[in-house]
Design an enzyme around this catalytic site. Structure first.
Site, short mmCIF file in Angstrom:
data_model
loop_
_atom_site.label_atom_id
_atom_site.label_comp_id
_atom_site.label_asym_id
_atom_site.label_seq_id
_atom_site.Cartn_x
_atom_site.Cartn_y
_atom_site.Cartn_z
N HIS A 221 1.21 -1.15 0.00
CA HIS A 221 -0.02 0.26 0.07
C HIS A 221 0.75 1.34 0.18
CE1 HIS A 221 -4.28 -1.79 0.26
NE2 HIS A 221 -3.24 -2.61 1.06
N GLY B 233 -6.57 -13.64 -8.18
CA GLY B 233 -7.29 -13.46 -7.47
C GLY B 233 -6.44 -13.63 -5.98
N ALA B 234 -5.35 -14.26 -6.24
CA ALA B 234 -4.45 -14.27 -5.24
C ALA B 234 -3.61 -13.93 -4.12
CB ALA B 234 -4.14 -15.92 -4.82
N SER C 11 -4.01 -10.56 -12.73
CA SER C 11 -4.10 -9.25 -13.70
C SER C 11 -2.68 -8.99 -14.86
CB SER C 11 -5.00 -8.59 -13.00
OG SER C 11 -4.50 -7.81 -11.78
N GLU D 114 -6.30 -1.23 -16.85
CA GLU D 114 -6.36 -1.57 -15.21
C GLU D 114 -7.06 -0.73 -14.65
OE1 GLU D 114 -4.49 -4.74 -13.64
OE2 GLU D 114 -5.65 -4.19 -11.73
N ASP E 217 2.47 -3.29 -9.43
CA ASP E 217 1.95 -5.35 -10.15
C ASP E 217 2.88 -5.15 -11.70
OD1 ASP E 217 1.01 -5.32 -8.05
OD2 ASP E 217 -1.08 -5.65 -9.12
#
Ligand code: ADP
Ligand code: MG
Length: 412
Positions: A49, A137-138, A143, A180, A192
């Site tokens: 974050h 989705g882990a 993505s 995205e 990412d």
């Protein structure tokens, strides 16, 4: 006891064979694909974050990759199939790709073509198929793996020349981030995509997310030779549902922006660790919505996490990879208590791993489920894995997935 489920990566040949077969089934009537491209998922060592706060992050590329077989078209049509979405063939015209309108998994793919066009590149439609061993989705960024595999594919078929050097790759990162954020509608930072396109094997990527930096200034490859240190990075996909993640992520981001505005800085990166206490007092005094304590804890996480990430990179550069454990543990506590993005399953992994001798452990990725990592001596891998599995069994939770993550190759 349930035996641990290992999520193995595919060899390059295996991945390519899978998408060539799928392509023949889906679009083979019109001939072969122009080629096969792939891009890795990523796991973040520390710096969570922080990307949207102009901070530091330290991801490595996973050996787990998303493979794309693609053939360009002369018209603007985009036709897609994915082994991970067998019932969702996806089709659009490139001219119809629009922020807020384009929906479904194909948005991650068509969005990249849209963003490259927005950046002034000539990109036509294409037929493409996808298959992947990146857990979905882990929190390991399936993505970005999808976007970045498509980005290097479009770069190649249109001879854009961007994937040949790091500065060009930084441009591809920007296109994938726009895809995205604006087309898929997920307000994630840039970590990412940078990891997937700009990492290198045997290295971690120290990302400096301040806006306006050159490609050279924004990323530094730090040798991260786990094998030489007799260590392994164990990743545990908790398989915990993180249904709330989208709204919560956007909320955390908005809170940081509000705190920065109250403090009169353009981003939380501008607050030095030695100024933190003063800034926290100021926040509590100036916040008008009765949420001074929340703001204080969110900011404390961000500023301390950026400092920890710098310290982690310094230790690794100094050959002290075995000494980073306490920084990982502190990161987890901060994400759990101050940023409040952990989950019961993530805490369980961390506690079980540390109890079984891991040198450090933390949740990784956005949180609310997803994955945790543990730095483990090679001889302790089986013991730590068994301890995590046993903790999940005892809590009556679904079996987690285990991966080993030697720092791997970028998209190519
Ligand atoms: P993560 O990136 O942590 O795996 P995200 O929610 O950001 O999780 O991205 C997952 C989404 O990306 C999926 O819901 C899907 O829309 C898309 N996606 C990723 N990989 C694939 C794939 N191989 N095939 C189809 N869609 C995919
Ligand atoms: Mg993602």
């Amino acid at each position: 006891m349930t035996s641990p489920q290992w999520l193995d990566s595919w060899s390059a040949d295996d991945g390519a064979a899978r998408v060539r077969t799928l392509f023949a089934e889906a679009f083979g009537d019109d001939g072969d694909p122009d080629g096969v491209w792939s891009a890795p998922g990523r796991v973040n060592l520390i710096g969570e974050h922080t990307d949207y706060n102009a901070g530091l992050a330290l991801p490595v590329a996973l050996p787990h990759r998303t493979y794309v077989a693609l053939r360009s078209r002369t018209d603007g049509l985009v036709r897609l199939a994915s082994a991970q979405a067998p019932d969702e063939r996806w089709e659009t015209s490139l001219d119809e790709v629009t922020p807020g309108v384009t929906r479904g998994w194909g948005a991650y793919v068509a969005g990249v073509a849209w963003a490259l066009r927005e950046a002034g590149h000539e990109v036509t439609g294409f037929d493409a198929v996808v298959d992947s061993c990146v857990p979905f989705g882990a929190g390991l960024s399936s993505s970005a793996a999808l976007e970045c595999a498509v980005a290097v594919a479009l770069d190649a078929v249109h001879s854009l020349g961007l994937a040949c050097d790091d500065a060009g790759r930084a441009e591809l990162v920007a296109a994938c981030v726009r895809a995205e954020n604006e087309i898929a509608g997920a307000p994630t930072g840039g970590m990412d995509q940078a990891a997937s396109l700009r990492c290198s094997a045997g290295h971690a990527l120290l990302l400096d997310c301040r806006p306006g930096l050159s490609a050279l200034e924004s990323a530094d490859r730090v040798p991260f030779d786990l094998a030489a240190a007799g260590l392994n990075l164990l990743v545990v996909d908790t398989r915990a549902e993180h249904a709330l993640v989208d709204g919560q992520y956007a909320q955390r981001r908005a809170t940081c922006e509000r705190a920065a505005a109250i403090l009169g800085v353009s981003s939380l990166r501008e607050i030095a660790p030695e100024e933190l206490d003063v800034a926290l007092d100021k926040l509590v005094a100036l916040s008008s919505d009765g949420d001074g304590d929340v703001l204080r804890r969110r900011v404390r996480h961000v500023v301390a996490e950026i400092a920890r990430t710098g310290e982690f990179a310094d230790l690794v550069r100094g050959g002290r990879v075995g000494d980073v454990g306490p920084l990982m543990n502190a990161s987890h506590v901060s994400l759990r208590d101050d940023y409040e993005v952990s989950a019961r399953e993530l805490d369980l992994v961390v506690d079980a791993a540390l109890g079984a001798g891991a040198l450090g452990a933390r949740m990784t990725g956005g949180g609310f489920g997803g994955s945790a990592i543990a730095l483990v001596r090679e001889r302790d891998v089986d013991g730590v894995t068994a301890a995590v599995q046993a903790a999940f069994d005892e809590a009556g939770l679904a079996a987690p997935g285990f991966l080993l993550a030697p720092p791997s190759d970028p998209a190519h």
